[in-house]
Write an enzyme that holds these catalytic residues in place. Structure first.
Site: not given
Length: 732
Positions: A21, A428, A627
């Site tokens: 379905c 970082d 970043d």
């Protein structure tokens, strides 16, 4: 068409009963003119559609799906799905109970000493009819609807198998002589028809309960949203208002024990707030003037007022709910294979059932009709596309829901699947390994601090965490007018004040502008950097005026997170724009072997590219705009909550709680989720590969064993339930 003309929306979709379905609805939506992308999730009963509003509307989509038995809930009807699910569950429970009681009666009658007499057969017929066409009416209605659309689904298999067994049995009750004259015993299979319908209804009942459990995490998040709040009016009076009427800038009051309505900043008062259901952190957080508060979090015994900042869909909770819902409705790459199989599964099973009947007629003329019919019915019953269709989405819903509870937001299924392959993590420093709330620890000037107000005025215009430390340190300094302000990514800032140009940033910024600090200042700065401090240089166009040493403490858990990643065989790298000495100190404190300092934003991206070229699969974790390039280039991008919106928008994972220990947990959860998906798919494929041949009678020549349709129905129901229950293990 421009990107802005495409609308992305989710719609509840009622009327689906199996994976076929969902596939049919998805293909239909995808082919509509104006629809650029459509995904239908059987487990969550939702359709995610990207479409051009100028070419098609949700009402038109609803109109196309309606003849197939699917109802797209739009507008004010969107909230109806949960009510419909509850009503369907109650109806299913009632029908399953009725079918079970009547089926037990049919089986009892069939086992009586006079079970072969005309009277008992008629009694079995009378008891079976309300089961097949009452409790099982839904299967026949849906199968007929599918036939009119020249398609098929799981209901087609159930309707065919039980219908054939029922009609054949009725014929044998009314015309037994047709078989006795040919020397064949006229068997009836009312018990098989009833048993199949009963087991399938019970299976769907258990499946519905299990599917609701997989989505419980999302419902828990949605339940956090309050409906009203106390608004402080301009005249100082209070009024109860719906949160839909709250606007940014409104002043709100939170009383003891109340949920916070929208995101904002505390203006007066203080209290401890429980943020555990959003962040996973069990310890209440102190909220006082200047601190951020978030929608859905629970206030403790105090009270405070706060200024609304983000409302409606812009609150952190709304964004979390939206991200979790989008992720749960996304499809993992492996699911595309199962979707293609589900699309042809039912027609293939019908063809196999016909082939089974034909082979029995050809190979066993004496018993071919009865045993062939029984085998064909059993093949139709035992085949199960639902297990295939549920294997991936239920695991994703459970896994991503569990991740959200722990404070890990995953953008989509592909990101979750990709996380398990990560072998290198690049981190970082500021705001990721460290707390991101640096403090000024030392100031050294060459002009007795005469120009420090200029430095504070420059940094007030910067968004960098280090700039915030400078502003906090000199918060009472005069805010001087600054012209020609420039933010130099990876270097610092510059601006004109009082007719002169000034620079504030790292040593590379000074050198780029031809400014050389005295050797004694450089030596002092190097010593501070070796102690893990970050140095900001401040200068005019001619000479250095000051440098400021800033310390940012390593977050609790950062060292533990790094150690856990390394134990999993994942290599950890540290990149920072700070000096090499600072990078070395932080790396030593956290146990990182690979580090690099004085890295510009574009160099972070190049570093990720270098790791790619070395054959590594890289995850990048960061929280700042600087970043974003590296995050975009990484195989898996991870943003820390509290960082820039740019980083969070790019990231494929977001850690709601700024705790690096969530990173190895995210990778572990990814591996577990993909493992469960593979287990589910293995079970679903093996079940059908083994079950269908046995149902066709493969064991009969050697062992004289032929599977009954009733046992096949139980096995089929069990296959779907077992897949969903296996997925639920992810919630433990």
């Amino acid at each position: 068409m421009t990107k802005e003309t495409i609308r992305h929306e989710r719609f509840p979709l009622a009327g689906m009963h199996c994976a076929a379905c969902a596939g049919r609805a998805e293909r239909t939506l995808s082919r509509l003119t104006g629809v650029t992308e459509a995904t239908v999730n059987f487990a969550s009963a939702e359709a995610s559609v990207s479409y051009r509003l100028s070419e098609i509307s949700p009402a038109q989509m609803k109109e196309v799906l309606a003849p197939m038995g699917f109802e797209l809930l739009i507008g004010e009807h969107k909230e109806e799905l949960e009510d419909r699910r509850r009503q369907y569950y109650r109806s299913l429970r009632r029908r399953a109970l009725t079918a079970a009681l009547l089926s037990a009666a049919v089986m009892t009658v069939s086992m009586l000493p006079l079970g072969g007499s005309a009277a008992t057969r008629i009694a079995g017929w009378a008891l079976a009819t309300p089961v097949v066409f009452g409790a099982g009416r839904e299967f026949f209605v849906n199968a007929w609807r599918q036939l009119r659309q020249h398609t098929s689904n799981m209901d087609t298999l159930v309707a065919l198998s039980t219908g054939i067994a029922y009609v054949f049995s009725v014929f044998n009750v009314l015309c037994p002589s047709f078989w006795t004259e040919r020397g064949v015993e006229p068997h009836v299979y009312f018990d098989s028809s009833c048993g199949v319908i009963t087991f399938i209804l019970i299976g769907r009942l258990l499946e519905e309960r299990a599917k609701r459990s997989t989505a419980s995490s999302l419902r828990k998040l949605i339940g956090l949203q309050p409906h009203t709040t106390t608004v402080i009016l301009p005249d100082g009076s209070q009024a109860e208002r719906s949160i839909a009427t709250v606007r940014p800038g409104d002043l709100l009051e939170v009383k003891p024990g109340e949920k916070i309505a929208v995101d904002g900043t505390v203006t007066e008062g203080s209290s401890y707030v429980d943020e555990s259901l959003m962040s996973g952190e069990p310890v209440p957080v102190l909220k006082e003037a200047g601190r951020k508060v978030f929608s859905g979090t629970l206030n403790g015994r105090g009270s405070f007022r706060y200024r609304a900042e983000h409302v409606g869909s812009e609150t952190m909770l709304a964004r979390i709910i939206d991200m979790v819902r989008n992720a749960q409705n996304s499809k993992a790459p492996v699911q595309r294979i199962t979707d293609r199989i589900a699309a042809v599964f039912v027609p293939a099973v019908i063809a196999l059932a016909l082939l089974t009947f034909t082979l029995w007629l050809a190979l066993s003329p004496a018993e071919g009709v009865t045993r062939g019919l029984l085998a064909a019915v059993t093949v139709l019953v035992i085949a199960c596309p639902c297990a295939l269709g549920l294997a991936t989405p239920t695991a994703l819903m459970a896994g991503m829901g569990r991740a959200a509870e722990r404070g890990i937001l995953v953008r989509d299924a592909e990101s979750l699947q990709r996380a398990r392959r990560i072998d290198t993590v690049v981190l970082d420093k500021t705001g990721t390994i460290t707390e991101g709330r640096p403090e000024v620890t030392e100031v050294l000037t060459t002009d007795n601090g005469a120009t420090l107000p200029v430095l504070a005025s420059l940094e007030r215009r910067s968004e960098h965490p280090l700039a915030e430390a400078v502003v906090r340190h000199w918060e009472k300094a005069e805010n001087l007018p600054v012209e020609d302000f420039m933010s130099l990514t990876g270097l610092g800032v510059s601006g004109r004040c009082g007719g002169s140009v000034f620079y504030a940033g790292n040593l590379a910024l000074l050198r780029r502008n031809g400014i050389l600090p005295p050797e004694e200042l450089l030596a002092k700065a190097r010593r501070l950097e070796e102690q893990g401090r970050t140095v900001i240089w401040f200068s005019s166009v001619r000479e250095v005026l000051a440098f400021i040493a800033i310390s940012d403490r390593v977050r609790n858990g950062s060292r533990e997170a790094v150690a856990t990643l390394q134990q999993k065989g994942i290599e950890v790298h540290l990149l920072t724009g700070d000096a090499e000495a600072t990078a070395r100190h932080i790396a030593g404190e956290t146990g990182i072997s690979h580090f690099k300092g004085s890295v510009l934003p574009e160099e972070k991206a190049d570093y990720v590219k270098f790791l790619h070229e070395a054959g590594r699969t890289v995850a990048m974790a960061g929280d700042g705009i600087n970043d974003s390039a590296a995050l975009a280039r990484a195989d898996l991008s991870i943003a820390m909550s509290g960082g820039s919106d740019v980083a969070m928008d790019i990231a494929q994972m977001t850690l709601i709680r700024p705790d690096l220990r969530l990173l190895p947990e995210a990778i572990r959860l990814s591996r577990r989720t993909v493992g469960v998906i593979r287990q589910n798919l293995f079970w679903a494929f093996i079940y059908n590969l083994i079950g269908i041949p046995i149902a066709a009678g493969a064991l009969y020549p050697a062992f004289g064993f032929q599977l009954s349709p009733m046992l096949a129905g139980a096995a089929m129901a069990l296959s779907s339930v077992s897949v969903v229950c296996n997925s639920l293990r992810l919630k433990l």
